[in-house]
Design a protein around this motif. Structure first.
Motif, short mmCIF file in Angstrom:
data_model
loop_
_atom_site.label_atom_id
_atom_site.label_comp_id
_atom_site.label_asym_id
_atom_site.label_seq_id
_atom_site.Cartn_x
_atom_site.Cartn_y
_atom_site.Cartn_z
N MET A 244 32.21 -3.14 22.05
CA MET A 244 33.30 -2.60 22.87
C MET A 244 33.01 -2.75 24.36
O MET A 244 33.90 -3.09 25.15
N LYS A 245 31.76 -2.50 24.75
CA LYS A 245 31.39 -2.65 26.16
C LYS A 245 31.52 -4.11 26.60
O LYS A 245 31.99 -4.40 27.71
N ALA A 246 31.12 -5.04 25.73
CA ALA A 246 31.23 -6.46 26.06
C ALA A 246 32.68 -6.88 26.20
O ALA A 246 33.04 -7.66 27.08
N PHE A 247 33.53 -6.33 25.34
CA PHE A 247 34.96 -6.64 25.42
C PHE A 247 35.54 -6.18 26.76
O PHE A 247 36.27 -6.93 27.42
N LEU A 248 35.20 -4.97 27.15
CA LEU A 248 35.72 -4.43 28.41
C LEU A 248 35.17 -5.18 29.61
O LEU A 248 35.86 -5.34 30.63
N ALA A 249 33.93 -5.66 29.50
CA ALA A 249 33.31 -6.40 30.60
C ALA A 249 33.64 -7.88 30.57
O ALA A 249 33.18 -8.64 31.43
N LYS A 250 34.41 -8.29 29.56
CA LYS A 250 34.80 -9.69 29.40
C LYS A 250 33.59 -10.63 29.32
O LYS A 250 33.51 -11.65 30.00
N ARG A 251 32.63 -10.23 28.50
CA ARG A 251 31.43 -11.05 28.27
C ARG A 251 31.16 -11.14 26.77
O ARG A 251 31.73 -10.38 25.98
N ALA A 252 30.30 -12.06 26.41
CA ALA A 252 29.93 -12.19 25.00
C ALA A 252 28.99 -11.04 24.60
O ALA A 252 28.08 -10.71 25.35
N PRO A 253 29.21 -10.44 23.43
CA PRO A 253 28.32 -9.35 23.01
C PRO A 253 26.95 -9.89 22.59
O PRO A 253 26.82 -11.04 22.18
N GLU A 254 25.95 -9.07 22.74
CA GLU A 254 24.59 -9.38 22.30
C GLU A 254 24.21 -8.39 21.21
O GLU A 254 23.70 -7.31 21.49
N PHE A 255 24.48 -8.77 19.97
CA PHE A 255 24.26 -7.85 18.87
C PHE A 255 22.80 -7.77 18.49
O PHE A 255 22.10 -8.77 18.42
N SER A 256 22.34 -6.55 18.21
CA SER A 256 20.97 -6.33 17.75
C SER A 256 20.92 -6.20 16.23
O SER A 256 19.85 -6.10 15.64
N HIS A 257 22.10 -6.20 15.60
CA HIS A 257 22.25 -6.04 14.15
C HIS A 257 21.71 -4.68 13.71
O HIS A 257 21.10 -4.53 12.66
N ARG A 258 21.98 -3.70 14.58
CA ARG A 258 21.62 -2.31 14.29
C ARG A 258 22.84 -1.42 14.37
O ARG A 258 23.76 -1.71 15.09
#
Length: 258
Positions: A244-258
């Motif tokens: 959600m934070k990545a969406f709002l910041a218009k960047r690709a998310p960095e998932f930790s798979h947690r």
């Protein structure tokens, strides 16, 4: 040295499992199903894997159960040995998405194995059938249960009672497969799809798979409650907040798979 009957490799976050009995058109005997189950569970437990791709060969995904192995079995042999239950159902324990890449024949147990996967990518040459009636048998690895849920009662009855084959295009039209691709592109397309899925948050993938399966297996009210609990659980996930934070910041998310 004899080659392994199931081949396992890794491509990034995708585990690739290939059935490897080409001379028998990947006929599914106990040894193959034991090895397949072991491979699937190992990849499911691997934290570096986000999705699993299951493939056969160009002539056959799997041409069915190995009839030669079972021709003399008795009722007590299959009952006490937990035939099918013991190893064919292992795939139900896999929590990560499983994508089947199907070319050529997916007959009998091969069709049932494809039905047990989460997504089926079919080559244009793929052919699906449940011809057990020709042997005075019935589809017993989930075929009479999963097929009607996938394509409806009328088509399922036709396939089970008449041994009718569906080509890839008809299988696609009726919901047995997810998509159809050119033969020469099958593995590239299936692997690209698996990589796309594996890049998403693993906890989210597991929650989605469990929720869709619950819809497949239960009444609407129960399914809605299950889905809602899964949704609430997402708010305890690091990945959901990152997404959600990545969406709002218009960047690709960095998932930790947690």
């Amino acid at each position: 040295m004899e080659e392994a009957i199931v081949l396992v490799e890794r491509s990034g976050r995708v585990g690739i499992v290939t059935l490897n009995r080409p001379r028998q058109l990947n006929a599914l005997n106990d040894a193959l199903m034991d090895a397949l189950g072991e491979a699937l569970l190992s990849l499911d437990a691997d934290e570096g894997i986000g999705a699993i791709l299951l493939a056969g060969g160009p002539r056959a995904f799997a041409a069915g159960a190995d009839i030669a192995a079972m021709v003399d079995w008795s009722y007590m042999d299959v009952s006490q040995g937990e035939f099918i239950t013991r190893n064919w159902e292992t795939i139900r324990r896999v929590r990560k998405p499983v994508i089947a890449a199907v070319a050529g024949f997916a007959m009998g147990g091969g069709c049932e194995l494809a039905l047990a996967c989460d997504i089926v990518v079919a080559a244009q040459t793929a052919r699906f059938a449940l011809p057990e009636v020709k042997l005075a048998m019935l589809p017993g690895a989930g075929g009479t249960q999963r097929l009607p849920r996938a394509i409806g009662k009328a088509k399922a009855m036709d396939m089970c009672l008449s041994a009718r084959q569906l080509d890839a295009q008809e299988a696609d039209r009726h919901g047995l497969v997810s998509r159809v691709v050119p033969d020469e592109r099958l593995m590239d397309e299936a692997l690209a799809l698996a990589r796309e899925i594996a890049a998403y948050s693993l906890p989210a993938l597991i929650a989605i798979k469990e929720s869709v399966n619950r819809a497949y297996e239960s009444q609407l009210g129960e399914g809605i409650l299950f889905e809602r609990r899964q949704l609430y659980g997402r708010f305890a996930s690091e990945d959901a907040h990152e997404g959600m934070k990545a969406f709002l910041a218009k960047r690709a998310p960095e998932f930790s798979h947690r």
